[in-house]
Design a protein around this motif. Structure first.
Motif, PDB file in Angstrom:
ATOM      1  N   ASN A 138       0.472  -0.902  -0.078  1.00  0.00           N
ATOM      2  CA  ASN A 138       0.039   0.320   0.037  1.00  0.00           C
ATOM      3  C   ASN A 138       0.722   1.621  -0.238  1.00  0.00           C
ATOM      4  O   ASN A 138       0.355   2.201  -0.837  1.00  0.00           O
ATOM      5  CB  ASN A 138      -0.525   0.252   1.412  1.00  0.00           C
ATOM      6  CG  ASN A 138      -2.189  -0.790   0.900  1.00  0.00           C
ATOM      7  OD1 ASN A 138      -2.356  -1.334   0.284  1.00  0.00           O
ATOM      8  ND2 ASN A 138      -3.213  -1.438   2.076  1.00  0.00           N
ATOM      9  N   GLY A 139       2.228   1.194   0.439  1.00  0.00           N
ATOM     10  CA  GLY A 139       2.878   2.261   0.200  1.00  0.00           C
ATOM     11  C   GLY A 139       3.790   2.347   0.562  1.00  0.00           C
ATOM     12  O   GLY A 139       4.963   1.879   1.407  1.00  0.00           O
ATOM     13  N   LYS A 140       4.781   3.211   0.982  1.00  0.00           N
ATOM     14  CA  LYS A 140       6.491   3.108   1.359  1.00  0.00           C
ATOM     15  C   LYS A 140       6.301   3.954   2.732  1.00  0.00           C
ATOM     16  O   LYS A 140       6.321   5.218   2.703  1.00  0.00           O
ATOM     17  CB  LYS A 140       7.364   4.136   0.233  1.00  0.00           C
ATOM     18  CG  LYS A 140       8.681   3.986   0.838  1.00  0.00           C
ATOM     19  CD  LYS A 140       9.297   5.098  -0.580  1.00  0.00           C
ATOM     20  CE  LYS A 140       9.347   4.554  -1.692  1.00  0.00           C
ATOM     21  NZ  LYS A 140       9.841   2.879  -1.491  1.00  0.00           N
ATOM     22  N   THR A 193       2.024   7.288   0.226  1.00  0.00           N
ATOM     23  CA  THR A 193       1.195   5.923  -0.467  1.00  0.00           C
ATOM     24  C   THR A 193       0.697   7.016  -2.041  1.00  0.00           C
ATOM     25  O   THR A 193       1.530   8.232  -1.762  1.00  0.00           O
ATOM     26  CB  THR A 193      -0.665   5.928  -0.436  1.00  0.00           C
ATOM     27  OG1 THR A 193      -1.676   7.169  -0.333  1.00  0.00           O
ATOM     28  CG2 THR A 193      -0.639   5.406   1.393  1.00  0.00           C
ATOM     29  N   ASP A 194       0.156   6.202  -2.485  1.00  0.00           N
ATOM     30  CA  ASP A 194      -0.087   7.191  -4.402  1.00  0.00           C
ATOM     31  C   ASP A 194      -0.926   8.534  -4.389  1.00  0.00           C
ATOM     32  O   ASP A 194      -1.336   9.058  -5.319  1.00  0.00           O
ATOM     33  CB  ASP A 194      -0.283   6.292  -5.440  1.00  0.00           C
ATOM     34  CG  ASP A 194       0.557   5.412  -5.545  1.00  0.00           C
ATOM     35  OD1 ASP A 194       1.887   5.477  -5.901  1.00  0.00           O
ATOM     36  OD2 ASP A 194      -0.731   4.342  -6.685  1.00  0.00           O
ATOM     37  N   ALA A 199       2.984  12.040   8.614  1.00  0.00           N
ATOM     38  CA  ALA A 199       4.222  11.908   9.242  1.00  0.00           C
ATOM     39  C   ALA A 199       3.601  11.368  10.380  1.00  0.00           C
ATOM     40  O   ALA A 199       2.434  11.774  11.324  1.00  0.00           O
ATOM     41  CB  ALA A 199       5.370  13.119   9.374  1.00  0.00           C
ATOM     42  N   ALA A 200       3.649  10.491  10.800  1.00  0.00           N
ATOM     43  CA  ALA A 200       3.315  10.548  12.267  1.00  0.00           C
ATOM     44  C   ALA A 200       4.189  10.555  13.574  1.00  0.00           C
ATOM     45  O   ALA A 200       5.692  10.257  13.018  1.00  0.00           O
ATOM     46  CB  ALA A 200       2.822   8.674  12.476  1.00  0.00           C
ATOM     47  N   ALA A 213      -5.299   7.643   0.733  1.00  0.00           N
ATOM     48  CA  ALA A 213      -4.766   7.842   1.569  1.00  0.00           C
ATOM     49  C   ALA A 213      -4.241   8.361   2.805  1.00  0.00           C
ATOM     50  O   ALA A 213      -4.948   7.757   3.551  1.00  0.00           O
ATOM     51  CB  ALA A 213      -4.510   9.996   1.400  1.00  0.00           C
ATOM     52  N   PRO A 214      -3.231   8.199   3.640  1.00  0.00           N
ATOM     53  CA  PRO A 214      -3.470   6.804   4.672  1.00  0.00           C
ATOM     54  C   PRO A 214      -3.746   8.608   5.737  1.00  0.00           C
ATOM     55  O   PRO A 214      -3.500   9.203   5.785  1.00  0.00           O
ATOM     56  CB  PRO A 214      -1.577   6.856   5.103  1.00  0.00           C
ATOM     57  CG  PRO A 214      -0.956   8.033   4.304  1.00  0.00           C
ATOM     58  CD  PRO A 214      -1.504   8.337   3.216  1.00  0.00           C
TER      59      PRO A 214
END
Length: 710
Positions: A138-140, A193-194, A199-200, A213-214
C-alpha cells in the motif's frame, strides 16, 4: 440486523488455505496481533462489567462496567516473536537497526536500509541514527533513527450501504482490501501512498487502506477521555479523593460502542475521544457514524502492547542472569565471612586480611547488584477481558468476532441470567476477584444482575510495581499535610533525598514552563529571592519510574495548598503532553504521603449519571440503539460501575480496578548544583502511565490522606 450488513465490523480474514495457525493470526484484525511482544508489561486486570438490558422495566439497576485498575497481565502469544534474522540468500539489515518479526511475517531485506513487507508485522528499533525504508503493497514508510511497528494484512471491505445491497450480486463479506498499519513509539516515520503522505510522531498510529491516502489514528484518545472523566468526577465529588482507571473503562465502553448505532454511537464516540476526521461519509453514515475498523486500531494495538509486556526480552534475560550470578557470588562471600567469624578470637593475621578483602569486595558486589536490579522489570501488569452473554440471546456473530478478536476478550461465555442471575453474578465476581489478586471484591453487588440482563462485559486490570529507587522506611515519619482549606492533618510522609532517577519540572500558574536553575551561587541558595521556584500560583511535577522503566507515576502539586483547582482547570491531554516533554531528569528531593484506598463509582451510567453528563445520555435510556449486537429487542446500558484500589508505599505501588549540567557561565564565582524539592504535602494529582505509549492507566487526586496511611 443481518450480519452481512455490518460495515463497522471489519475483520482480517483467513487465507484460503484454511490453515488453522493462519486463521488465528489473521483473525485479529487491526490488533497488530503479536506486534507488541517486546514492548510492555506484566500484571492482572479487573475493569468494567457492562449489563446491556432490554428496555421495558427500570426497577433494577444492573451494574455495567467495573474497571479494575492496578496491574496488567500479559496474555497469550508471548512466544510469537523472534529476533529478525534475515531470510536466506538475502541482504543483511544495517546493524544500526534491530528487527523483531512476528511469527508468520513475510518480508525481504532488499538492501541494508530497505525492507519489503508483504504481510504480517515487524518492529524496527534504531540502535544508532540511521535511515530505513519499508515498502508494503500500500505504500512506503521512511524512518530516520526511530522505533516503530508496522504491519500489513488483508481485511474485509465495508459492505455497500443497505439500500444498494440488492443490486450487488457479489457477497459483500467476500470483498477484501489491504491495510498497512503503523505505530510510532519514538521519533517520526512518514507513510506515503499514491494518494498522499502523512508523518506520525510518538504514540501516533497511521492506517493506509489500498488506494487511499494514509490517515492518522490518535492513540491518545484515551488520554482525552481520562482527563474529561477526571473533570466530571471532580465536579461531582468536590473536596474528595479520586482514583480510577480510565484506560480500561474506555476499553469496556469501546466493546459496547462496536454494537451501537445512530445517535447512540455518535455520542459514545465523541465522549471516548474519537477524532472527527474518522466520521464516516455516505448513505449509511447516520447509522454507523464512525470508521470503527480504523478506530479500534489504536486501542487494540495498545492492548496488545500491554498484553505482550510479560515477555522476557533478551535484554531482561541477560539482566536476570547477571543478577543470579552476582547474588550467588554475594552469598558465597557471606558464607566465607561467617566461617571466619566463627573462629572468634582464634583469627590470625591472614584471617583478618581475608576478612577485610571480603568485606570490601562484598560491598562492591552488593552495589553492582543493587544497580542491576533497578533495571530489571519486576512489575506485574495483568489485563483480562471477559464477556458473559445470555445463552438465549441471539448475538450478532460479527459483533462477537470483533470484540473477541480485537479486544482480547476471548469467546463470549454463555450465562443463564434469565433463570439464575444470582448464580451468574457470583461466578463473574469470582473471576474478577481472581484477576485483581483479591483486591476487588463483589464487582457486581447483590441485585445488580437480574433476569433482564443480556450481557456483562468485565475488564480487569491489576498493577504492582516496585520503585526503581525505593524510599527508605527509616525516613518515613508523621508530618503535617496541609489541606486546601489551610488546615493540617498528620500523615505518614515518605522522604527521598537526592533522587537522581526522577524527572522534574516547574510551571507558572498559566502552565508555562518555569526556568528552574541548574547551578547556583551559595548566596542565591541562601536568599532565594523567588528565583528557585515559580510564584504562589505555580506548580511542579515529577515522574518516578518503576523498576524496568516501563511504567511510572507522575505527581503534580501546587505551590499553594489551595491551588489544586487551578491546575485541574488546565488539565487536559494537550497540556499534559506538553508538560511531560518539558521534564528533565535531575536530582530531586521528594516528599509524599503513603496511602492506601479504595474507590467505588456506581453512578457513572445512570440516565443522569457521569457519562450522560459528559455527552452520551442516549445509551442509558429508551432511545438507545445497540442493534449492532444483533438483537431484535431494544437494549440500553443499565448502569456503569467502576471500582478501584491503590496502595502507595516505600517499596512501590499496588493498584487494581474494575472497568549532565549545562556549560559553566562566565562567572568566576564558585557555583553549586541546585537540587529542587518536590513536596506533595498538600493536595496533589497523580497518575500511573505507560512510558512507551503514553497511555494513562490510572488517574487520581489526593485531597486528604487522613486515615489512609498504609
Amino acid at each position: 440486523m443481518n450480519k452481512n450488513s455490518n460495515p463497522a465490523n471489519e475483520r482480517i480474514i483467513a487465507p484460503d488455505s484454511g490453515d488453522e495457525e493462519a486463521l488465528r493470526e489473521y483473525g485479529r484484525q487491526l490488533a497488530m496481533d503479536s506486534l507488541m511482544e517486546q514492548v510492555l508489561l506484566d500484571g492482572a486486570a479487573k475493569d468494567s462489567p457492562a449489563n446491556i438490558v432490554p428496555l421495558g422495566q427500570r426497577r433494577w439497576r444492573p451494574r455495567v462496567w467495573i474497571p479494575a485498575a492496578a496491574a496488567l497481565v500479559a496474555l497469550a502469544g508471548l512466544s510469537l516473536w523472534k529476533l529478525g534474522d534475515p531470510p536466506v540468500n538475502q541482504a543483511t539489515l544495517d546493524p544500526r537497526w534491530e528487527l523483531l518479526a512476528a511469527t508468520g511475517a513475510d518480508y525481504r531485506i532488499l538492501d541494508p536500509n530497505h525492507v519489503e513487507l508483504r504481510k504480517g508485522e515487524l518492529r524496527f528499533t534504531s540502535l544508532q541514527p540511521a535511515s530505513l525504508v519499508v515498502d508494503t503493497p500500500n505504500g512506503k514508510s521512511t524512518a530516520q533513527g526511530t522505533d516503530f511497528l508496522i504491519g500489513h494484512h488483508l481485511a474485509e471491505s465495508p459492505p455497500p450501504s443497505p439500500d444498494k445491497q440488492d443490486s450487488i450480486s457479489v457477497d459483500p463479506m467476500k470483498q477484501t482490501t489491504s491495510l498497512t498499519r503503523l505505530l510510532v513509539l519514538a521519533g517520526t516515520v512518514i507513510l506515503a501512498t499514491d494518494q498522499g503522505s502523512l508523518a506520525a510522531g510518538p504514540n501516533e498510529a497511521v492506517v493506509a487502506e489500498a488506494g487511499d491516502a494514509p490517515q492518522k489514528i490518535l492513540v491518545d484518545a484515551n488520554s482525552s477521555f481520562a482527563f474529561d472523566l477526571y473533570a466530571q468526577l471532580s465536579k461531582e465529588n468536590p473536596g474528595q479523593n479520586l482514583f480510577f482507571s480510565p484506560y480500561w473503562m474506555s476499553n469496556a465502553l469501546l466493546m459496547a460502542a462496536e454494537g451501537a448505532r445512530g445517535k447512540t454511537a455518535r455520542e459514545m464516540g465523541t465522549v471516548l475521544g474519537f477524532p472527527e476526521s474518522l466520521l464516516r461519509q455516505g448513505d449509511d453514515s447516520q447509522l454507523i457514524p464512525w470508521e470503527m475498523g480504523k478506530i479500534r486500531v489504536g486501542q487494540s494495538e495498545l492492548n496488545r502492547l500491554m498484553n505482550k509486556g510479560n515477555a522476557i526480552t533478551p535484554e531482561q534475560a541477560k539482566l536476570r542472569a547477571g543478577e543470579a550470578t552476582l547474588a550467588a557470588k554475594l552469598a558465597e562471600m557471606e558464607k566465607k565471612l561467617a566461617g571466619i567469624a566463627l573462629k572468634g578470637s582464634n583469627q590470625n593475621e591472614q584471617d583478618q586480611r581475608e576478612r577485610f578483602d571480603l568485606v570490601y569486595e562484598k560491598n562492591e558486589v552488593a552495589e553492582k547488584l543493587e544497580k542491576l536490579r533497578a533495571k530489571i522489570d519486576t512489575s506485574k501488569l495483568r489485563v483480562a477481558n471477559a464477556i458473559w452473554g445470555e445463552k438465549t440471546f441471539p448475538f450478532n456473530e460479527d459483533w462477537k468476532a470483533t470484540v473477541t478478536g480485537s479486544y482480547g476478550a476471548g469467546a463470549v461465555q454463555q450465562a443463564d441470567f434469565v433463570a439464575n442471575a444470582e448464580k451468574e453474578r457470583l461466578r463473574i465476581n469470582q473471576w474478577a476477584e481472581e484477576q485483581t489478586e483479591g483486591l476487588i471484591k463483589d464487582a457486581f453487588p447483590e441485585g445488580s444482575l437480574n433476569p433482564m440482563t443480556r450481557l456483562a462485559i468485565v475488564n480487569a486490570i491489576y498493577f504492582k510495581g516496585d520503585w526503581k529507587v525505593p524510599f527508605k522506611k527509616s525516613d518515613t515519619s508523621p508530618q503535617p499535610f496541609t489541606l486546601g482549606s489551610g488546615e493540617t492533618v498528620q500523615t505518614a510522609l515518605m522522604n527521598k533525598e537526592d533522587e537522581s532517577d526522577v524527572k522534574y519540572a516547574a510551571f507558572h500558574g498559566d502552565g508555562r514552563l518555569f526556568a528552574t536553575p541548574e547551578m547556583l551561587e551559595e548566596s542565591e541558595l541562601e536568599e532565594d529571592g523567588g528565583t528557585l521556584y515559580p510564584g504562589k500560583d505555580g506548580f511542579s511535577m515529577i515522574e518516578m519510574p518503576y523498576r524496568g522503566d516501563k511504567l511510572s507515576m507522575v505527581v503534580i502539586a501546587p505551590n499553594d495548598p489551595a491551588g489544586l483547582p487551578s491546575i485541574e482547570a488546565l488539565l487536559d491531554a494537550a497540556n499534559m503532553a506538553a508538560w511531560m516533554k518539558s521534564m528533565k531528569q535531575r536530582e530531586t528531593i521528594v516528599l509524599m504521603p503513603k496511602f492506601k484506598m479504595e474507590t467505588n463509582y456506581d453512578k457513572l451510567g445512570e440516565a443522569n449519571g457521569t457519562l450522560a453528563a459528559m455527552g452520551m445520555p442516549t445509551a442509558f435510556g429508551g432511545d438507545a440503539d445497540f442493534s449492532g449486537m444483533g438483537s431484535k429487542e431494544q437494549l440500553f446500558i443499565g448502569s456503569v460501575v467502576h471500582k478501584a484500589f491503590i496502595n502507595v508505599n516505600e517499596e512501590g505501588t499496588e493498584a487494581a480496578a474494575i472497568t549532565g549540567y549545562p556549560p559553566p557561565g562566565a562567572s568566576i564565582r564558585a557555583k553549586i548544583p541546585f537540587t529542587p524539592t518536590f513536596s506533595a504535602d498538600r493536595p496533589f494529582i497523580y497518575l500511573i502511565r505507560d512510558r512507551e505509549s503514553g497511555a494513562v492507566l490510572f488517574l487520581g487526586r489526593m485531597v486528604n490522606p487522613s486515615g489512609l496511611a498504609n
